[in-house]
Write an enzyme that holds these catalytic residues in place. Sequence first.
Site, PDB file in Angstrom:
ATOM      1  N   GLU A 158      31.456  26.230  64.636  1.00 15.18           N
ATOM      2  CA  GLU A 158      32.022  25.001  64.092  1.00 15.18           C
ATOM      3  C   GLU A 158      30.896  24.152  63.512  1.00 15.18           C
ATOM      4  O   GLU A 158      29.926  23.853  64.203  1.00 15.18           O
ATOM      5  CB  GLU A 158      32.744  24.197  65.189  1.00 15.18           C
ATOM      6  CG  GLU A 158      33.299  22.864  64.695  1.00 15.18           C
ATOM      7  CD  GLU A 158      33.868  22.007  65.818  1.00 15.18           C
ATOM      8  OE1 GLU A 158      34.930  21.401  65.618  1.00 15.18           O
ATOM      9  OE2 GLU A 158      33.239  21.947  66.900  1.00 15.18           O
ATOM     10  N   TRP A 159      31.022  23.771  62.240  1.00 10.27           N
ATOM     11  CA  TRP A 159      30.080  22.815  61.675  1.00 10.27           C
ATOM     12  C   TRP A 159      30.635  21.423  61.887  1.00 10.27           C
ATOM     13  O   TRP A 159      31.611  21.035  61.246  1.00 10.27           O
ATOM     14  CB  TRP A 159      29.860  23.087  60.183  1.00 10.27           C
ATOM     15  CG  TRP A 159      28.836  22.146  59.561  1.00 10.27           C
ATOM     16  CD1 TRP A 159      27.978  21.310  60.234  1.00 10.27           C
ATOM     17  CD2 TRP A 159      28.577  21.931  58.172  1.00 10.27           C
ATOM     18  NE1 TRP A 159      27.200  20.602  59.344  1.00 10.27           N
ATOM     19  CE2 TRP A 159      27.546  20.963  58.068  1.00 10.27           C
ATOM     20  CE3 TRP A 159      29.125  22.488  57.004  1.00 10.27           C
ATOM     21  CZ2 TRP A 159      27.058  20.523  56.844  1.00 10.27           C
ATOM     22  CZ3 TRP A 159      28.631  22.043  55.785  1.00 10.27           C
ATOM     23  CH2 TRP A 159      27.596  21.077  55.713  1.00 10.27           C
ATOM     24  N   ARG A 160      30.016  20.670  62.802  1.00  7.29           N
ATOM     25  CA  ARG A 160      30.376  19.274  63.033  1.00  7.29           C
ATOM     26  C   ARG A 160      29.663  18.430  61.974  1.00  7.29           C
ATOM     27  O   ARG A 160      28.584  17.909  62.195  1.00  7.29           O
ATOM     28  CB  ARG A 160      29.987  18.871  64.453  1.00  7.29           C
ATOM     29  CG  ARG A 160      31.047  19.201  65.507  1.00  7.29           C
ATOM     30  CD  ARG A 160      32.260  18.305  65.389  1.00  7.29           C
ATOM     31  NE  ARG A 160      31.872  16.905  65.482  1.00  7.29           N
ATOM     32  CZ  ARG A 160      31.736  16.241  66.636  1.00  7.29           C
ATOM     33  NH1 ARG A 160      31.997  16.828  67.784  1.00  7.29           N
ATOM     34  NH2 ARG A 160      31.356  14.976  66.642  1.00  7.29           N
TER      35      ARG A 160
ATOM     36  N   ARG B 242      34.519  14.911  62.609  1.00 12.07           N
ATOM     37  CA  ARG B 242      35.146  14.189  63.717  1.00 12.07           C
ATOM     38  C   ARG B 242      34.961  12.692  63.481  1.00 12.07           C
ATOM     39  O   ARG B 242      33.838  12.208  63.365  1.00 12.07           O
ATOM     40  CB  ARG B 242      34.510  14.608  65.054  1.00 12.07           C
ATOM     41  CG  ARG B 242      35.094  13.922  66.273  1.00 12.07           C
ATOM     42  CD  ARG B 242      36.532  14.318  66.519  1.00 12.07           C
ATOM     43  NE  ARG B 242      36.658  15.761  66.724  1.00 12.07           N
ATOM     44  CZ  ARG B 242      37.423  16.555  66.006  1.00 12.07           C
ATOM     45  NH1 ARG B 242      38.170  16.065  65.025  1.00 12.07           N
ATOM     46  NH2 ARG B 242      37.489  17.848  66.247  1.00 12.07           N
TER      47      ARG B 242
ATOM     48  N   GLU C  11      37.646   9.045  67.142  1.00  8.73           N
ATOM     49  CA  GLU C  11      37.965  10.156  68.042  1.00  8.73           C
ATOM     50  C   GLU C  11      36.697  10.798  68.626  1.00  8.73           C
ATOM     51  O   GLU C  11      36.685  11.967  68.986  1.00  8.73           O
ATOM     52  CB  GLU C  11      38.819  11.193  67.323  1.00  8.73           C
ATOM     53  CG  GLU C  11      40.168  10.649  66.903  1.00  8.73           C
ATOM     54  CD  GLU C  11      41.314  11.627  67.055  1.00  8.73           C
ATOM     55  OE1 GLU C  11      41.131  12.720  67.632  1.00  8.73           O
ATOM     56  OE2 GLU C  11      42.429  11.289  66.605  1.00  8.73           O
TER      57      GLU C  11
ATOM     58  N   HIS D 221      41.711  13.649  70.126  1.00 10.88           N
ATOM     59  CA  HIS D 221      40.724  13.465  71.186  1.00 10.88           C
ATOM     60  C   HIS D 221      40.875  12.075  71.781  1.00 10.88           C
ATOM     61  O   HIS D 221      40.866  11.084  71.051  1.00 10.88           O
ATOM     62  CB  HIS D 221      39.308  13.642  70.638  1.00 10.88           C
ATOM     63  CG  HIS D 221      39.073  14.976  70.013  1.00 10.88           C
ATOM     64  ND1 HIS D 221      39.580  15.306  68.776  1.00 10.88           N
ATOM     65  CD2 HIS D 221      38.414  16.073  70.473  1.00 10.88           C
ATOM     66  CE1 HIS D 221      39.234  16.554  68.488  1.00 10.88           C
ATOM     67  NE2 HIS D 221      38.530  17.035  69.495  1.00 10.88           N
TER      68      HIS D 221
ATOM     69  N   LYS E 230      45.346  21.353  68.944  1.00  7.86           N
ATOM     70  CA  LYS E 230      44.236  21.152  69.883  1.00  7.86           C
ATOM     71  C   LYS E 230      44.239  19.724  70.412  1.00  7.86           C
ATOM     72  O   LYS E 230      44.365  18.763  69.648  1.00  7.86           O
ATOM     73  CB  LYS E 230      42.895  21.427  69.177  1.00  7.86           C
ATOM     74  CG  LYS E 230      41.667  21.097  70.033  1.00  7.86           C
ATOM     75  CD  LYS E 230      40.405  21.053  69.183  1.00  7.86           C
ATOM     76  CE  LYS E 230      39.237  20.511  70.004  1.00  7.86           C
ATOM     77  NZ  LYS E 230      38.048  20.244  69.170  1.00  7.86           N
TER      78      LYS E 230
ATOM     79  N   ARG F  31      37.777  24.349  80.654  1.00  6.31           N
ATOM     80  CA  ARG F  31      37.078  25.121  79.629  1.00  6.31           C
ATOM     81  C   ARG F  31      36.908  26.582  80.036  1.00  6.31           C
ATOM     82  O   ARG F  31      36.591  27.428  79.208  1.00  6.31           O
ATOM     83  CB  ARG F  31      35.697  24.512  79.354  1.00  6.31           C
ATOM     84  CG  ARG F  31      35.760  23.091  78.812  1.00  6.31           C
ATOM     85  CD  ARG F  31      34.366  22.551  78.523  1.00  6.31           C
ATOM     86  NE  ARG F  31      34.401  21.168  78.034  1.00  6.31           N
ATOM     87  CZ  ARG F  31      34.554  20.819  76.771  1.00  6.31           C
ATOM     88  NH1 ARG F  31      34.710  21.768  75.851  1.00  6.31           N
ATOM     89  NH2 ARG F  31      34.558  19.559  76.404  1.00  6.31           N
TER      90      ARG F  31
ATOM     91  N   SER G 117      28.433  19.116  71.680  1.00  4.64           N
ATOM     92  CA  SER G 117      29.087  18.173  70.773  1.00  4.64           C
ATOM     93  C   SER G 117      30.125  17.325  71.500  1.00  4.64           C
ATOM     94  O   SER G 117      30.685  16.401  70.913  1.00  4.64           O
ATOM     95  CB  SER G 117      29.752  18.921  69.615  1.00  4.64           C
ATOM     96  OG  SER G 117      30.780  19.766  70.090  1.00  4.64           O
TER      97      SER G 117
ATOM     98  N   GLN H 188      30.669  20.574  77.867  1.00  5.68           N
ATOM     99  CA  GLN H 188      30.532  21.914  77.307  1.00  5.68           C
ATOM    100  C   GLN H 188      29.530  22.726  78.121  1.00  5.68           C
ATOM    101  O   GLN H 188      28.449  22.255  78.460  1.00  5.68           O
ATOM    102  CB  GLN H 188      30.098  21.850  75.842  1.00  5.68           C
ATOM    103  CG  GLN H 188      31.208  21.407  74.911  1.00  5.68           C
ATOM    104  CD  GLN H 188      30.753  21.308  73.459  1.00  5.68           C
ATOM    105  OE1 GLN H 188      29.583  21.520  73.147  1.00  5.68           O
ATOM    106  NE2 GLN H 188      31.677  20.979  72.578  1.00  5.68           N
TER     107      GLN H 188
END
Length: 253
Positions: free
Chosen positions: A46-48, A82, A86, A143, A170, A213, A232, A236
Site C-alpha cells: 500500500e502506498w500511503r 488517508r 481519518e 477509520h 474496510k 490483526r 502506518s 501493526q
Amino acid sequence: MKSVIVRDIIIGEGMPSICVPMVGKTAAQLLEEAQMLVGIDLDIVEWRVDFYEDVEDIAKMKKTLRDIRSILNNIPLIFTFRSLKEGGERALSVADYVRLNLEVAETGMVDMVDVELFTGDAEVVVLVKAVHKAGAKIIMSNHDFEKTPSEDEIVARLVKMQEFDADLPKIAVMPKSETDVLTLLSATNRMREQYANRPIVTMSMAGTGVISRLAGEIFGSALTFGAARKASAPGQVPVDELRQVLMLLHKSL
C-alpha cells in the site's frame, strides 16, 4: 462469497492476505522502501501517499508511481490517501481528493484505490464508477481513531460500503477496552455470516486490538496490515512475525 483477485493474489480464501504500507516522505525514500519490500514475504503493498511531500503535484506523483510500479513488478499495489480526519498525515479538499484518485486510477498503474466512505455519497459513486472503469478495485474504508462504534453501527457501515459496490469494505476502530475488541470481532463475524457477499477487512487498533490483526481467518477479515520499517497505524505487527502467526493459526484450523 466471491473472492477478490488482484494479479496473483486471491483475497478472501484461506489465510488473510498481508499488506505492508510504504510511508516514505520523498521519492528517494519511497524507491528505497519499494526495493526493500520486494525482498519481504508479503502479498500486497500500500502506498500511503498522504505521507509523500509532493502528493499535490500530480506530475511528480505519477513519476514516482511509475518508478514504484517498475520496482514492485507483479506485486499488487494499493493507492491510499488517508485524510487527516481519518488519521492521515494531511488534509485535501473533497474536490482535490477526488481528482487525485481519479488521476491515479486512470494511469492503470495501481491495482486498488482506497476510497473513504464518508467522502460524500455523490463523490463516492463517481470514484467507484471511475476506478472500476479503469480496471482497478475499490477498498472502501472508514477509520475511527477515537472509539469503537456499536456492533450495529460497524455492521451498518460495512453494509453501506458493500451497497456502494466496494470490492473490499474496510473498517478500523480504536478500542478503549477489551470489550471493544470483542465488539469489533463480533461485528466482523456477524457481517460475514449475515450480509457479506464479498471479502471484508476489519481491525481493532493499538496494542489492545492486536488480536484482530491475527485472527481474521477465524472471524472473517480477509486482509491484515503489517509493518516493515514504520507502522502506518497503531498496533501493526512486524510483517515477518505476522506471517508466522497467521500460518500457525491456519494450520490449526
